[in-house]
Design a protein around this motif. Structure first.
Motif: not given
Ligand code: CA
Ligand code: BGC
Length: 228
Positions: A185, A187, A193, A209-210
């Protein structure tokens, strides 16, 4: 000779009688048969009518039953749906209530941290934090990352690259220097995202995390004073 003629005559008469009797019997049989058929018909006809009536009733009954079952099912479904709608509304109202006291906050360093269980998208979550006098969480140090990680919270943090893809910025406008992203991430999955969430995997330090900013989630707010 005379005897022979006599015999012939007798035999001839006998034959005539036998034939007449046979014809008469045949007539009787034919007439009996006709009578029987007519009589049988007078019995059979009402039975046929009854059978027909029974079949019609059967069809009608099953149609009526089908209609009743469907009506009952529809009514039950509507009742259930209405319960679900009411409960959903009640849940959402409860979620949106922000009475003081339902927010648990923690102090750490000079900050106050609190999680809001609001299941809102990133923008709305930010507004919720601001309403309480803070903003979405900004992580400035490894130590702060460890502190939040130990709280076991999955929630929005104040980090986004929605202005420019790949340029991650905190909500105070500062650029991200050290990130604690999960492996792989950010990603930008499917190219949608642009907001960061905290995912808890202690003791792993890297937990961000995105995800899509429109996804509903809890949020972590931070402020310099206790939430109002
Ligand atoms: Ca992500
Ligand atoms: C991916 C993440 C992504 C998430 C979206 C996961 O499988 O590893 O990068 O943000 O799906 O829900």
């Amino acid at each position: 000779m005379v005897e022979e003629i006599y015999d012939d005559v007798v035999s001839f008469e006998l034959n005539i009688n036998v034939k007449a009797e046979k014809d008469s019997l045949t007539q009787t049989v034919i007439s009996l048969r006709a009578n029987f058929t007519a009589e049988a018909e007078t019995f059979l006809s009402p039975i046929r009518n009854l059978i027909e009536e029974r079949d019609q009733l059967r069809d009608h009954t099953s149609t009526v039953t089908d209609i009743n079952v469907k009506a009952e099912k529809d009514s039950l479904t509507e009742t259930l749906l209405s319960h679900i709608r009411n409960l959903t509304e009640e849940r959402d109202q409860l979620r949106n209530q922000t009475p003081t006291g339902t927010v648990t906050w923690l102090t750490h360093g000079s900050s106050f941290y609190y999680r809001l269980e609001r299941t809102k998208n990133w923008n709305e979550s930010r507004q919720e934090c601001q309403k309480k006098g803070g903003d979405l969480l900004i992580i400035n140090s490894k130590e702060e990352q460890e502190f939040i990680n130990n709280q076991s919270i999955n929630a929005w943090i104040g980090l986004t690259d929605k202005e420019k893809e790949g340029e991650w910025k905190w909500v105070d406008g500062s650029a991200l220097t050290t990130g604690y992203w999960r492996s792989g991430e950010p990603n930008n999955a499917n190219g949608v995202e642009h907001c960061a969430v905290f995912l808890v995997f202690p003791p792993a330090l890297n937990s961000w995390n995105d995800i899509n900013c429109m996804q509903p989630s809890d949020c972590i707010c931070e402020s310099t004073k206790p939430p109002s």
